[in-house]
Structures are given as structure tokens and as C-alpha cells.
Design a protein around this motif. Structure first.
Motif, PDB file in Angstrom:
ATOM      1  N   MET A 113     -14.563  -1.472 -21.336  1.00 36.78           N
ATOM      2  CA  MET A 113     -13.348  -2.076 -21.854  1.00 36.78           C
ATOM      3  C   MET A 113     -12.258  -1.037 -22.036  1.00 36.78           C
ATOM      4  O   MET A 113     -11.083  -1.322 -21.836  1.00 36.78           O
ATOM      5  N   THR A 114     -12.631   0.163 -22.391  1.00 38.29           N
ATOM      6  CA  THR A 114     -11.622   1.204 -22.594  1.00 38.29           C
ATOM      7  C   THR A 114     -11.263   1.815 -21.245  1.00 38.29           C
ATOM      8  O   THR A 114     -11.918   2.727 -20.772  1.00 38.29           O
ATOM      9  N   ASP A 115     -10.198   1.248 -20.640  1.00 32.34           N
ATOM     10  CA  ASP A 115      -9.758   1.783 -19.346  1.00 32.34           C
ATOM     11  C   ASP A 115      -9.002   3.090 -19.559  1.00 32.34           C
ATOM     12  O   ASP A 115      -9.078   3.995 -18.747  1.00 32.34           O
ATOM     13  N   ALA A 116      -8.268   3.201 -20.676  1.00 32.85           N
ATOM     14  CA  ALA A 116      -7.582   4.444 -21.011  1.00 32.85           C
ATOM     15  C   ALA A 116      -8.376   5.157 -22.106  1.00 32.85           C
ATOM     16  O   ALA A 116      -8.836   4.522 -23.054  1.00 32.85           O
ATOM     17  N   PRO A 117      -8.546   6.448 -21.984  1.00 34.55           N
ATOM     18  CA  PRO A 117      -9.323   7.163 -23.014  1.00 34.55           C
ATOM     19  C   PRO A 117      -8.660   7.095 -24.388  1.00 34.55           C
ATOM     20  O   PRO A 117      -9.327   6.863 -25.387  1.00 34.55           O
ATOM     21  N   GLU A 118      -7.347   7.276 -24.432  1.00 38.51           N
ATOM     22  CA  GLU A 118      -6.614   7.214 -25.698  1.00 38.51           C
ATOM     23  C   GLU A 118      -5.496   6.197 -25.557  1.00 38.51           C
ATOM     24  O   GLU A 118      -4.447   6.471 -24.967  1.00 38.51           O
ATOM     25  N   GLU A 119      -5.729   5.002 -26.081  1.00 34.49           N
ATOM     26  CA  GLU A 119      -4.711   3.952 -26.004  1.00 34.49           C
ATOM     27  C   GLU A 119      -3.942   3.919 -27.319  1.00 34.49           C
ATOM     28  O   GLU A 119      -4.533   3.737 -28.383  1.00 34.49           O
ATOM     29  N   THR A 120      -2.647   4.123 -27.231  1.00 35.48           N
ATOM     30  CA  THR A 120      -1.838   4.117 -28.450  1.00 35.48           C
ATOM     31  C   THR A 120      -1.707   2.681 -28.964  1.00 35.48           C
ATOM     32  O   THR A 120      -1.876   1.727 -28.201  1.00 35.48           O
ATOM     33  N   PRO A 121      -1.390   2.512 -30.241  1.00 39.37           N
ATOM     34  CA  PRO A 121      -1.196   1.155 -30.771  1.00 39.37           C
ATOM     35  C   PRO A 121      -0.121   0.377 -30.016  1.00 39.37           C
ATOM     36  O   PRO A 121      -0.247  -0.835 -29.833  1.00 39.37           O
ATOM     37  N   ILE A 122       0.906   1.078 -29.564  1.00 40.07           N
ATOM     38  CA  ILE A 122       1.972   0.398 -28.815  1.00 40.07           C
ATOM     39  C   ILE A 122       1.436  -0.102 -27.482  1.00 40.07           C
ATOM     40  O   ILE A 122       1.705  -1.233 -27.075  1.00 40.07           O
ATOM     41  N   GLN A 123       0.668   0.730 -26.790  1.00 41.72           N
ATOM     42  CA  GLN A 123       0.098   0.306 -25.509  1.00 41.72           C
ATOM     43  C   GLN A 123      -0.844  -0.875 -25.706  1.00 41.72           C
ATOM     44  O   GLN A 123      -0.873  -1.801 -24.898  1.00 41.72           O
ATOM     45  N   ARG A 124      -1.603  -0.823 -26.804  1.00 41.35           N
ATOM     46  CA  ARG A 124      -2.545  -1.911 -27.084  1.00 41.35           C
ATOM     47  C   ARG A 124      -1.785  -3.212 -27.351  1.00 41.35           C
ATOM     48  O   ARG A 124      -2.145  -4.273 -26.844  1.00 41.35           O
ATOM     49  N   ALA A 125      -0.698  -3.118 -28.129  1.00 46.24           N
ATOM     50  CA  ALA A 125       0.091  -4.308 -28.439  1.00 46.24           C
ATOM     51  C   ALA A 125       0.706  -4.890 -27.176  1.00 46.24           C
ATOM     52  O   ALA A 125       0.722  -6.110 -26.985  1.00 46.24           O
ATOM     53  N   LEU A 126       1.196  -4.018 -26.306  1.00 38.03           N
ATOM     54  CA  LEU A 126       1.793  -4.494 -25.064  1.00 38.03           C
ATOM     55  C   LEU A 126       0.753  -5.178 -24.183  1.00 38.03           C
ATOM     56  O   LEU A 126       1.019  -6.235 -23.605  1.00 38.03           O
ATOM     57  N   ARG A 127      -0.442  -4.602 -24.118  1.00 39.55           N
ATOM     58  CA  ARG A 127      -1.503  -5.207 -23.308  1.00 39.55           C
ATOM     59  C   ARG A 127      -1.891  -6.581 -23.871  1.00 39.55           C
ATOM     60  O   ARG A 127      -2.038  -7.545 -23.108  1.00 39.55           O
ATOM     61  N   LEU A 128      -1.977  -6.685 -25.192  1.00 35.31           N
ATOM     62  CA  LEU A 128      -2.326  -7.975 -25.795  1.00 35.31           C
ATOM     63  C   LEU A 128      -1.207  -8.994 -25.579  1.00 35.31           C
ATOM     64  O   LEU A 128      -1.465 -10.174 -25.334  1.00 35.31           O
ATOM     65  N   LYS A 129       0.036  -8.521 -25.644  1.00 32.00           N
ATOM     66  CA  LYS A 129       1.170  -9.420 -25.436  1.00 32.00           C
ATOM     67  C   LYS A 129       1.167  -9.965 -24.010  1.00 32.00           C
ATOM     68  O   LYS A 129       1.372 -11.156 -23.786  1.00 32.00           O
ATOM     69  N   LYS A 130       0.921  -9.082 -23.039  1.00 34.70           N
ATOM     70  CA  LYS A 130       0.871  -9.529 -21.645  1.00 34.70           C
ATOM     71  C   LYS A 130      -0.261 -10.521 -21.432  1.00 34.70           C
ATOM     72  O   LYS A 130      -0.108 -11.509 -20.710  1.00 34.70           O
ATOM     73  N   ALA A 131      -1.399 -10.273 -22.067  1.00 31.32           N
ATOM     74  CA  ALA A 131      -2.532 -11.193 -21.925  1.00 31.32           C
ATOM     75  C   ALA A 131      -2.177 -12.557 -22.514  1.00 31.32           C
ATOM     76  O   ALA A 131      -2.522 -13.592 -21.938  1.00 31.32           O
ATOM     77  N   ALA A 132      -1.473 -12.566 -23.627  1.00 29.72           N
ATOM     78  CA  ALA A 132      -1.090 -13.834 -24.247  1.00 29.72           C
ATOM     79  C   ALA A 132      -0.085 -14.576 -23.369  1.00 29.72           C
ATOM     80  O   ALA A 132      -0.149 -15.801 -23.240  1.00 29.72           O
TER      81      ALA A 132
END
Length: 52
Positions: free
Chosen positions: A1-20
Motif C-alpha cells: 500500500m505504501t507506494d511512496a516511502p515517506e508520504e506527507t500529510p498533504i500528499q495523503r490528503a490529495l490522494r484521498l481527495k482524488k479517490a473520492a
């Protein structure tokens, strides 16, 4: 699941937003709106009473 070793909170939020956004139902393709756009007619020109 962790495609990026260090995912910042902003990157995580953007990924969740795109998924939604991808999960949302898309508007129907074609139809009057896209015909008007293809013809270069401004949206709402078929309702002259809407203009001031």
C-alpha cells in the motif's frame, strides 16, 4: 500500500481527495450541454428570458 516511502500529510490528503472524486458518479456524456459547447453556443442561450 505504501507506494511512496515517506508520504506527507498533504500528499495523503490529495490522494484521498482524488479517490473520492473518482468514486463520484460522472455526469452523462453527450446531450444538449455538450452539443451546445461543440457548436460554440454559450450555455443558456436557448433561454433568452434568463438574460438581463
Amino acid at each position: 500500500m505504501t507506494d511512496a516511502p515517506e508520504e506527507t500529510p498533504i500528499q495523503r490528503a490529495l490522494r484521498l481527495k482524488k479517490a473520492a472524486l473518482d468514486a463520484k458518479p460522472k455526469p452523462p456524456r453527450g446531450g444538449k450541454f455538450q452539443r451546445e459547447q461543440a457548436a460554440g453556443i454559450q450555455t443558456g442561450k436557448s433561454k433568452p428570458w434568463m438574460s438581463r
